[in-house]
Design a protein around this motif. Structure first.
Motif, PDB file in Angstrom:
ATOM      1  N   LEU A   4      69.156  54.768  29.763  1.00 30.17           N
ATOM      2  CA  LEU A   4      70.319  55.201  30.549  1.00 30.17           C
ATOM      3  C   LEU A   4      71.105  54.008  31.075  1.00 30.17           C
ATOM      4  O   LEU A   4      72.330  54.054  31.146  1.00 30.17           O
ATOM      5  CB  LEU A   4      69.857  56.084  31.714  1.00 30.17           C
ATOM      6  CG  LEU A   4      69.427  57.488  31.321  1.00 30.17           C
ATOM      7  CD1 LEU A   4      68.707  58.161  32.478  1.00 30.17           C
ATOM      8  CD2 LEU A   4      70.627  58.312  30.892  1.00 30.17           C
ATOM      9  N   THR A   5      70.402  52.931  31.430  1.00 29.29           N
ATOM     10  CA  THR A   5      71.092  51.757  31.971  1.00 29.29           C
ATOM     11  C   THR A   5      71.944  51.035  30.942  1.00 29.29           C
ATOM     12  O   THR A   5      72.699  50.142  31.298  1.00 29.29           O
ATOM     13  CB  THR A   5      70.088  50.779  32.619  1.00 29.29           C
ATOM     14  OG1 THR A   5      69.077  50.448  31.664  1.00 29.29           O
ATOM     15  CG2 THR A   5      69.446  51.384  33.867  1.00 29.29           C
ATOM     16  N   ASP A   6      71.839  51.425  29.669  1.00 30.69           N
ATOM     17  CA  ASP A   6      72.725  50.871  28.640  1.00 30.69           C
ATOM     18  C   ASP A   6      74.125  51.485  28.723  1.00 30.69           C
ATOM     19  O   ASP A   6      75.069  50.953  28.143  1.00 30.69           O
ATOM     20  CB  ASP A   6      72.161  51.109  27.236  1.00 30.69           C
ATOM     21  CG  ASP A   6      70.872  50.345  26.978  1.00 30.69           C
ATOM     22  OD1 ASP A   6      70.633  49.330  27.661  1.00 30.69           O
ATOM     23  OD2 ASP A   6      70.103  50.777  26.096  1.00 30.69           O
ATOM     24  N   GLU A  16      66.897  56.060  37.737  1.00 30.26           N
ATOM     25  CA  GLU A  16      65.668  56.584  38.326  1.00 30.26           C
ATOM     26  C   GLU A  16      65.870  58.013  38.823  1.00 30.26           C
ATOM     27  O   GLU A  16      65.031  58.891  38.579  1.00 30.26           O
ATOM     28  CB  GLU A  16      65.223  55.684  39.476  1.00 30.26           C
ATOM     29  CG  GLU A  16      63.934  56.134  40.132  1.00 30.26           C
ATOM     30  CD  GLU A  16      63.526  55.214  41.270  1.00 30.26           C
ATOM     31  OE1 GLU A  16      63.093  55.739  42.304  1.00 30.26           O
ATOM     32  OE2 GLU A  16      63.655  53.982  41.121  1.00 30.26           O
ATOM     33  N   GLN A  17      66.991  58.250  39.497  1.00 24.48           N
ATOM     34  CA  GLN A  17      67.273  59.604  39.969  1.00 24.48           C
ATOM     35  C   GLN A  17      67.413  60.576  38.797  1.00 24.48           C
ATOM     36  O   GLN A  17      66.890  61.691  38.848  1.00 24.48           O
ATOM     37  CB  GLN A  17      68.541  59.633  40.823  1.00 24.48           C
ATOM     38  CG  GLN A  17      68.349  59.045  42.202  1.00 24.48           C
ATOM     39  CD  GLN A  17      69.594  59.189  43.039  1.00 24.48           C
ATOM     40  OE1 GLN A  17      70.702  58.876  42.595  1.00 24.48           O
ATOM     41  NE2 GLN A  17      69.421  59.652  44.268  1.00 24.48           N
ATOM     42  N   LEU A  18      68.107  60.165  37.781  1.00 27.71           N
ATOM     43  CA  LEU A  18      68.272  61.027  36.606  1.00 27.71           C
ATOM     44  C   LEU A  18      66.924  61.331  35.961  1.00 27.71           C
ATOM     45  O   LEU A  18      66.643  62.476  35.593  1.00 27.71           O
ATOM     46  CB  LEU A  18      69.235  60.382  35.604  1.00 27.71           C
ATOM     47  CG  LEU A  18      70.700  60.353  36.044  1.00 27.71           C
ATOM     48  CD1 LEU A  18      71.507  59.406  35.161  1.00 27.71           C
ATOM     49  CD2 LEU A  18      71.303  61.745  36.041  1.00 27.71           C
ATOM     50  N   ALA A  19      66.073  60.323  35.838  1.00 30.66           N
ATOM     51  CA  ALA A  19      64.752  60.535  35.247  1.00 30.66           C
ATOM     52  C   ALA A  19      63.935  61.525  36.079  1.00 30.66           C
ATOM     53  O   ALA A  19      63.216  62.362  35.524  1.00 30.66           O
ATOM     54  CB  ALA A  19      64.012  59.206  35.115  1.00 30.66           C
ATOM     55  N   GLN A  20      64.087  61.463  37.391  1.00 36.13           N
ATOM     56  CA  GLN A  20      63.350  62.374  38.270  1.00 36.13           C
ATOM     57  C   GLN A  20      63.735  63.833  38.036  1.00 36.13           C
ATOM     58  O   GLN A  20      62.942  64.729  38.314  1.00 36.13           O
ATOM     59  CB  GLN A  20      63.592  62.028  39.742  1.00 36.13           C
ATOM     60  CG  GLN A  20      62.892  60.782  40.201  1.00 36.13           C
ATOM     61  CD  GLN A  20      63.250  60.422  41.638  1.00 36.13           C
ATOM     62  OE1 GLN A  20      63.993  61.123  42.322  1.00 36.13           O
ATOM     63  NE2 GLN A  20      62.718  59.308  42.104  1.00 36.13           N
ATOM     64  N   VAL A  21      64.939  64.064  37.539  1.00 38.29           N
ATOM     65  CA  VAL A  21      65.389  65.441  37.303  1.00 38.29           C
ATOM     66  C   VAL A  21      65.371  65.806  35.815  1.00 38.29           C
ATOM     67  O   VAL A  21      65.980  66.783  35.398  1.00 38.29           O
ATOM     68  CB  VAL A  21      66.785  65.702  37.924  1.00 38.29           C
ATOM     69  CG1 VAL A  21      66.735  65.530  39.432  1.00 38.29           C
ATOM     70  CG2 VAL A  21      67.862  64.828  37.304  1.00 38.29           C
TER      71      VAL A  21
END
Length: 86
Positions: A4-6, A16-21
């Motif tokens: 995602l950081t790409d 990190e927030q996106l991964a949590q959801v």
């Protein structure tokens, strides 16, 4: 592109927030779209802001959020206003 950081506008905290959801890859974000991704993040962070929504939309479009079309920014702001937590 596997991280995602790409994507433009997605730093480590947003990733990190996106991964949590459940949004762990760029493909996941593209499939969800900016609005649905933002709603999911809002469920874990009720204070998530308009700039996050702009950033997500920019990431989906592959551009920096400052380059978003003004009409699209208005749509996103109206979406956020309509989906504020009670």
């Amino acid at each position: 592109m596997a991280n995602l950081t790409d994507l433009p506008n997605i730093g480590p905290h947003a990733a990190e927030q996106l991964a949590q959801v459940g949004i762990a890859t760029p493909d996941d974000l593209m499939a969800a779209g900016a609005e649905q991704a933002w709603l999911k993040v809002q469920a874990i962070d009720p204070g998530v802001c308009l700039h996050m929504l702009y950033g997500l939309e920019g990431a989906v479009q592959g551009i920096p959020k400052k380059e978003l079309d003004p009409a699209r920014k208005q749509e996103l702001k109206a979406f956020m206003d309509a989906n504020r937590p009670a």
